[in-house]
Design a protein around this motif. Sequence first.
Motif, PDB file in Angstrom:
ATOM      1  N   ALA A  90       0.830  -1.211   0.000  1.00 23.35           N
ATOM      2  CA  ALA A  90       0.000   0.000   0.000  1.00 23.35           C
ATOM      3  C   ALA A  90       0.860   1.255   0.000  1.00 23.35           C
ATOM      4  O   ALA A  90       0.566   2.220  -0.721  1.00 23.35           O
ATOM      5  N   VAL A  91       1.928   1.250   0.775  1.00 25.74           N
ATOM      6  CA  VAL A  91       2.823   2.413   0.824  1.00 25.74           C
ATOM      7  C   VAL A  91       3.407   2.676  -0.558  1.00 25.74           C
ATOM      8  O   VAL A  91       3.435   3.825  -1.026  1.00 25.74           O
ATOM      9  N   GLN A  92       3.861   1.643  -1.244  1.00 22.78           N
ATOM     10  CA  GLN A  92       4.445   1.846  -2.569  1.00 22.78           C
ATOM     11  C   GLN A  92       3.414   2.349  -3.581  1.00 22.78           C
ATOM     12  O   GLN A  92       3.748   3.156  -4.448  1.00 22.78           O
ATOM     13  N   LEU A  93       2.187   1.903  -3.458  1.00 17.08           N
ATOM     14  CA  LEU A  93       1.148   2.409  -4.357  1.00 17.08           C
ATOM     15  C   LEU A  93       0.846   3.874  -4.059  1.00 17.08           C
ATOM     16  O   LEU A  93       0.633   4.679  -4.982  1.00 17.08           O
ATOM     17  N   ILE A  94       0.864   4.246  -2.786  1.00 21.06           N
ATOM     18  CA  ILE A  94       0.667   5.639  -2.394  1.00 21.06           C
ATOM     19  C   ILE A  94       1.803   6.510  -2.925  1.00 21.06           C
ATOM     20  O   ILE A  94       1.581   7.642  -3.365  1.00 21.06           O
TER      21      ILE A  94
END
Length: 138
Positions: A90-94
Amino acid sequence: MARYQLLESFAGFDDFLVYLGIAAVLLAVFVSVYVRITPYREIALIRDGNMAAAFSLSGTIFGMVLPLSSAVKNSINLIDLAVWCTIALAVQLIVFVIARIALPNIVQDIPAGKQASGIFLGAISIAAGLLNAAAMSY
């Protein structure tokens, strides 16, 4: 005596294989999700020699592997590993969303081969991965 020591050295080999296998699968899931949410086709661009796509995808993979390795090291069980890897995903997508806000033309620049955009996206992905991994060292 030597045989016992050798067997003792391999005592955790089954756990090693399980964690390595799950980490590899989670990385593959991340890459497949990531290349599907970006509006350009990184793999095809990389095959065509597009360095911007290579920089951005490579940085994003490094940015995911860093917290993934921290999760493997610090998780207490496989469910814990999966939870923290999902957070890292999720962090990388953000990060990609933030990059699109910071550089609105990034989705045109990377397919156009503008290396600065690819390096920027790769660099912030690695930076986020480092911070993410550090935060997982509970």
